[in-house]
Design an enzyme around this catalytic site. Sequence first.
Site, PDB file in Angstrom:
ATOM      1  N   LYS A  12      11.578 108.817   7.907  1.00  0.00           N
ATOM      2  CA  LYS A  12      13.009 108.518   8.001  1.00  0.00           C
ATOM      3  C   LYS A  12      13.873 109.601   7.333  1.00  0.00           C
ATOM      4  O   LYS A  12      13.363 110.437   6.582  1.00  0.00           O
ATOM      5  CB  LYS A  12      13.283 107.151   7.372  1.00  0.00           C
ATOM      6  CG  LYS A  12      12.640 105.995   8.142  1.00  0.00           C
ATOM      7  CD  LYS A  12      12.993 104.670   7.493  1.00  0.00           C
ATOM      8  CE  LYS A  12      12.431 103.495   8.263  1.00  0.00           C
ATOM      9  NZ  LYS A  12      12.847 102.210   7.664  1.00  0.00           N
ATOM     10  N   ARG A  88       0.049 100.776   7.886  1.00  0.00           N
ATOM     11  CA  ARG A  88       0.926  99.870   7.139  1.00  0.00           C
ATOM     12  C   ARG A  88       0.477  99.774   5.673  1.00  0.00           C
ATOM     13  O   ARG A  88       1.301  99.704   4.761  1.00  0.00           O
ATOM     14  CB  ARG A  88       0.996  98.506   7.814  1.00  0.00           C
ATOM     15  CG  ARG A  88       1.695  98.622   9.192  1.00  0.00           C
ATOM     16  CD  ARG A  88       1.981  97.313   9.843  1.00  0.00           C
ATOM     17  NE  ARG A  88       3.007  96.566   9.149  1.00  0.00           N
ATOM     18  CZ  ARG A  88       4.318  96.848   9.204  1.00  0.00           C
ATOM     19  NH1 ARG A  88       4.751  97.877   9.895  1.00  0.00           N
ATOM     20  NH2 ARG A  88       5.182  96.088   8.551  1.00  0.00           N
ATOM     21  N   ARG A 105       5.712 104.665   0.290  1.00  0.00           N
ATOM     22  CA  ARG A 105       6.994 104.107  -0.147  1.00  0.00           C
ATOM     23  C   ARG A 105       7.137 104.094  -1.666  1.00  0.00           C
ATOM     24  O   ARG A 105       8.238 104.276  -2.187  1.00  0.00           O
ATOM     25  CB  ARG A 105       7.194 102.711   0.444  1.00  0.00           C
ATOM     26  CG  ARG A 105       7.494 102.780   1.933  1.00  0.00           C
ATOM     27  CD  ARG A 105       7.704 101.423   2.538  1.00  0.00           C
ATOM     28  NE  ARG A 105       8.178 101.517   3.910  1.00  0.00           N
ATOM     29  CZ  ARG A 105       7.883 100.627   4.846  1.00  0.00           C
ATOM     30  NH1 ARG A 105       7.134  99.572   4.557  1.00  0.00           N
ATOM     31  NH2 ARG A 105       8.355 100.778   6.070  1.00  0.00           N
ATOM     32  N   HIS A 118       8.585 104.365   8.753  1.00  0.00           N
ATOM     33  CA  HIS A 118       8.487 103.198   9.635  1.00  0.00           C
ATOM     34  C   HIS A 118       7.122 103.257  10.296  1.00  0.00           C
ATOM     35  O   HIS A 118       6.621 104.341  10.615  1.00  0.00           O
ATOM     36  CB  HIS A 118       9.567 103.253  10.719  1.00  0.00           C
ATOM     37  CG  HIS A 118       9.338 102.274  11.838  1.00  0.00           C
ATOM     38  ND1 HIS A 118       9.823 100.980  11.800  1.00  0.00           N
ATOM     39  CD2 HIS A 118       8.636 102.392  13.002  1.00  0.00           C
ATOM     40  CE1 HIS A 118       9.426 100.348  12.904  1.00  0.00           C
ATOM     41  NE2 HIS A 118       8.720 101.179  13.646  1.00  0.00           N
TER      42      HIS A 118
END
Length: 141
Positions: A12, A88, A105, A118
């Site tokens: 992102k 994920r 993250r 994402h």
Amino acid sequence: MKTLQRTLSIIKPDAVEKNAEGDIISILLNNNFRILGIKMLHLTKNQAEGFYAVHANKPFFHSLTDFMASGPIVVMCLEKENAIADYRKLMGATNPANAEEGTIRKKWAASIEKNAVHGSDADDTARFELSYFFAGYELAR
């Protein structure tokens, strides 16, 4: 016989602004993901709204699509066994405050919205998301 799965990855605008693309790609390669397609682009607001149309009625839709159109992104088609679940797990929790140490993250995300990456959440989602950014001929076999 191995069953390979494909998933979409987006780095992102917040992570691109931090120049994290190379580090994130290295993490993917070190975790045995094969990159079948990769491109950097800058979404328009309409393109971001089309991609996130499933969230159109949610309160965060406009801020999310504004954010996704705020700067360059890197989109990738990733492939490996269990690609969706494995990616994920590597991404970490949506809220970086809840993400485990060592996840993408935890290292690069600032908030629930500016959360660095994402990833598709299911096979059908992955098919839609990959087709949104890649024509079939753009992906290596």
